[in-house]
Design a protein around this motif. Structure first.
Motif, mmCIF file in Angstrom:
data_model
loop_
_atom_site.group_PDB
_atom_site.id
_atom_site.type_symbol
_atom_site.label_atom_id
_atom_site.label_comp_id
_atom_site.label_asym_id
_atom_site.label_seq_id
_atom_site.Cartn_x
_atom_site.Cartn_y
_atom_site.Cartn_z
ATOM 1 N N ASN A 75 66.231 -28.088 -42.818
ATOM 2 C CA ASN A 75 66.235 -29.471 -42.358
ATOM 3 C C ASN A 75 65.215 -30.171 -43.241
ATOM 4 O OD1 ASN A 75 67.865 -29.514 -39.717
ATOM 5 N ND2 ASN A 75 66.568 -27.715 -39.512
ATOM 6 N N ARG A 90 70.421 -32.161 -42.281
ATOM 7 C CA ARG A 90 70.384 -30.834 -41.661
ATOM 8 C C ARG A 90 71.481 -30.040 -42.336
ATOM 9 N NH1 ARG A 90 73.163 -28.278 -37.437
ATOM 10 N NH2 ARG A 90 74.027 -30.234 -36.712
ATOM 11 N N ALA A 94 71.387 -24.630 -40.360
ATOM 12 C CA ALA A 94 69.928 -24.726 -40.249
ATOM 13 C C ALA A 94 69.523 -24.680 -38.778
ATOM 14 C CB ALA A 94 69.420 -26.016 -40.890
ATOM 15 N N GLN A 95 68.391 -24.084 -38.527
ATOM 16 C CA GLN A 95 67.861 -23.934 -37.169
ATOM 17 C C GLN A 95 67.692 -25.305 -36.505
ATOM 18 O OE1 GLN A 95 64.619 -20.986 -36.315
ATOM 19 N NE2 GLN A 95 63.405 -22.865 -36.341
ATOM 20 N N SER A 98 64.297 -26.931 -35.871
ATOM 21 C CA SER A 98 63.600 -27.410 -37.068
ATOM 22 C C SER A 98 63.914 -28.858 -37.420
ATOM 23 C CB SER A 98 63.932 -26.501 -38.250
ATOM 24 O OG SER A 98 63.351 -25.233 -38.053
ATOM 25 N N GLY A 160 62.854 -24.749 -41.459
ATOM 26 C CA GLY A 160 64.026 -23.895 -41.269
ATOM 27 C C GLY A 160 63.741 -22.471 -41.670
#
Length: 178
Positions: A75, A90, A94-95, A98, A160
């Motif tokens: 991110n 993002r 991606a997490q 984050s 991330g």
């Protein structure tokens, strides 16, 4: 209301007596040092004209290209001098946690005019008071101020991966600004 205030005072006085006496006033003792007094202001970077959308897209594109090259899902946020979002991506996968972290890292770097790693290092060396200064402070690597011609124009935040991975990606974008 007077009864409640009087009861609180009585409880405070009783607690003081049980602990060995009445509360003591300050006696003029020297306050503890706060790290010394530098001759110059640290991180005294003047503010410039805030980064515009076109420039923010270029910075973010460079960081994203590096993340893609390394196969790191990130991110990535670009903010202006106030720490307000200008551009964000993002990457797929991606997490989600984050998203906010990347924005907070960028905001920290812009508002404090220094890399967010500085706050991480302070925590690591036993200075947790920093968390009391700003509830959105991100004490983690991966937030870089964008300095052009010696002036702050915004900041970049990445999240991330590990803090060091985030910093590697952000540095690529930040290095576009001179």
């Amino acid at each position: 209301m007077r009864v409640a205030a009087r009861a609180a005072f009585v409880l405070l006085l009783a607690g003081a007596m049980m602990s060995g006496g009445a509360p003591q006033a300050q006696t003029g003792a020297t306050p503890p040092p706060a790290g010394g007094t530098p001759d110059q202001m640290p991180y005294d970077v003047p503010y410039g004209v805030p980064i515009n959308l076109e420039r923010a897209k270029q910075v973010l594109a460079a960081a994203e290209a590096e993340a893609l090259k390394r196969n790191w899902k990130m991110n990535i946020a670009v903010v202006d001098t106030h720490g307000d979002l200008v551009h964000f991506v993002r990457m797929d996968g991606a997490q989600l946690a984050s998203v906010t972290i990347a924005q907070n890292k960028a905001r920290t770097a812009a508002r404090w005019r220094r890399e967010s790693r500085v706050f991480y290092n302070a925590y690591e060396t036993g200075h947790p008071y920093l968390g009391t200064l700003d509830p959105q402070l991100a004490a983690s690597p991966g937030g870089f101020p964008l300095i052009e011609g010696g002036k702050l124009i915004g900041a970049l935040g990445c999240s991330g991966g590990t803090g060091d991975q985030d910093a590697v990606i952000c540095k690529v974008g930040a290095d576009l600004i001179r």
